[in-house]
Design a protein around this motif. Sequence first.
Motif, mmCIF file in Angstrom:
data_model
loop_
_atom_site.group_PDB
_atom_site.id
_atom_site.type_symbol
_atom_site.label_atom_id
_atom_site.label_comp_id
_atom_site.label_asym_id
_atom_site.label_seq_id
_atom_site.Cartn_x
_atom_site.Cartn_y
_atom_site.Cartn_z
ATOM 1 N N SER A 1 61.849 -30.429 -61.597
ATOM 2 C CA SER A 1 62.564 -29.797 -62.697
ATOM 3 C C SER A 1 62.993 -28.378 -62.321
ATOM 4 C CB SER A 1 61.692 -29.770 -63.950
ATOM 5 O OG SER A 1 62.313 -29.070 -64.983
ATOM 6 N N ARG B 1 65.952 -28.664 -59.877
ATOM 7 C CA ARG B 1 67.181 -29.076 -60.568
ATOM 8 C C ARG B 1 67.758 -27.928 -61.382
ATOM 9 N NH1 ARG B 1 69.156 -30.912 -65.253
ATOM 10 N NH2 ARG B 1 70.640 -32.644 -65.233
ATOM 11 N N ARG C 1 70.730 -33.060 -58.626
ATOM 12 C CA ARG C 1 70.393 -34.092 -59.618
ATOM 13 C C ARG C 1 69.349 -35.040 -59.049
ATOM 14 N NH1 ARG C 1 75.928 -37.658 -59.513
ATOM 15 N NH2 ARG C 1 76.916 -35.653 -59.368
ATOM 16 N N TYR C 2 68.706 -35.778 -59.958
ATOM 17 C CA TYR C 2 67.807 -36.849 -59.544
ATOM 18 C C TYR C 2 68.670 -37.996 -59.027
ATOM 19 C CZ TYR C 2 64.718 -34.177 -62.598
ATOM 20 O OH TYR C 2 64.012 -33.178 -63.193
ATOM 21 N N ASP D 1 68.498 -41.146 -59.510
ATOM 22 C CA ASP D 1 68.798 -42.178 -60.510
ATOM 23 C C ASP D 1 69.474 -41.607 -61.762
ATOM 24 O OD1 ASP D 1 66.627 -40.759 -61.403
ATOM 25 O OD2 ASP D 1 65.395 -42.496 -61.882
ATOM 26 N N GLU D 2 69.861 -40.340 -61.720
ATOM 27 C CA GLU D 2 70.480 -39.695 -62.874
ATOM 28 C C GLU D 2 71.974 -40.004 -62.943
ATOM 29 O OE1 GLU D 2 71.082 -35.140 -64.631
ATOM 30 O OE2 GLU D 2 69.970 -35.464 -62.786
ATOM 31 N N HIS D 3 72.456 -40.306 -64.127
ATOM 32 C CA HIS D 3 73.875 -40.543 -64.344
ATOM 33 C C HIS D 3 74.469 -39.293 -64.996
ATOM 34 C CE1 HIS D 3 77.660 -42.451 -65.321
ATOM 35 N NE2 HIS D 3 77.512 -42.068 -66.571
#
Length: 190
Positions: free
Chosen positions: A155, A158, A172-173, A175-177
């Motif tokens: 966190s 990011r 970003r992660y 798996d993040e959209h």
Amino acid sequence: MSRIGKKPIPVPAGVKIEHSGTSFKATGPKGTLQMNIHPDIAVLVENNQIVVSNDDANNRQKKALHGTTRALIQNMMVGVSKGYQRDMQIFGTGYNVKEQGGKLVLTVGYCNTVEVPIPKSVKVEIKTAATKGNDTPAVFTVSSADKHALGQFTSNVRRVRPPEPYQGKGIRYADEHVVRKEGKALASGG
């Protein structure tokens, strides 16, 4: 009584548990984790299972502590046996990442590099150090036995440069959209 708290927690193979008073410690192949348990919550280790119990099922605070304590112990069991990991990506031309002296050094479009200290319980593995245009991201994996430390560190990383909605640049992660917005349309005069 808490529904989550009632479920017994199986102790994975290779995990050693030490429990005395309010101290609870788990040691496994991925590391050692320790936590203090609230005095109102009882933890019993029997038959290769951990059972969390609460003496007053009508007290709201004790019910909340019951379920939370059980979830934290479950996270400890998974952490010391399998561990947790999170993949992260950096998009943006000229952006890159490197590990240097116990810090994650990020070059993400600011005039200076940004250094994020890496906690002792967290390991960072850089797969692709630099981006190639806006299409190929820099990729790195963060892993730890402690789920809380892993989440807090990712966190913090990011937060250095969150992804922006127009071109998608930022950290970003994996798996993040990112919801993309359309830029201003050019008005044609008539």
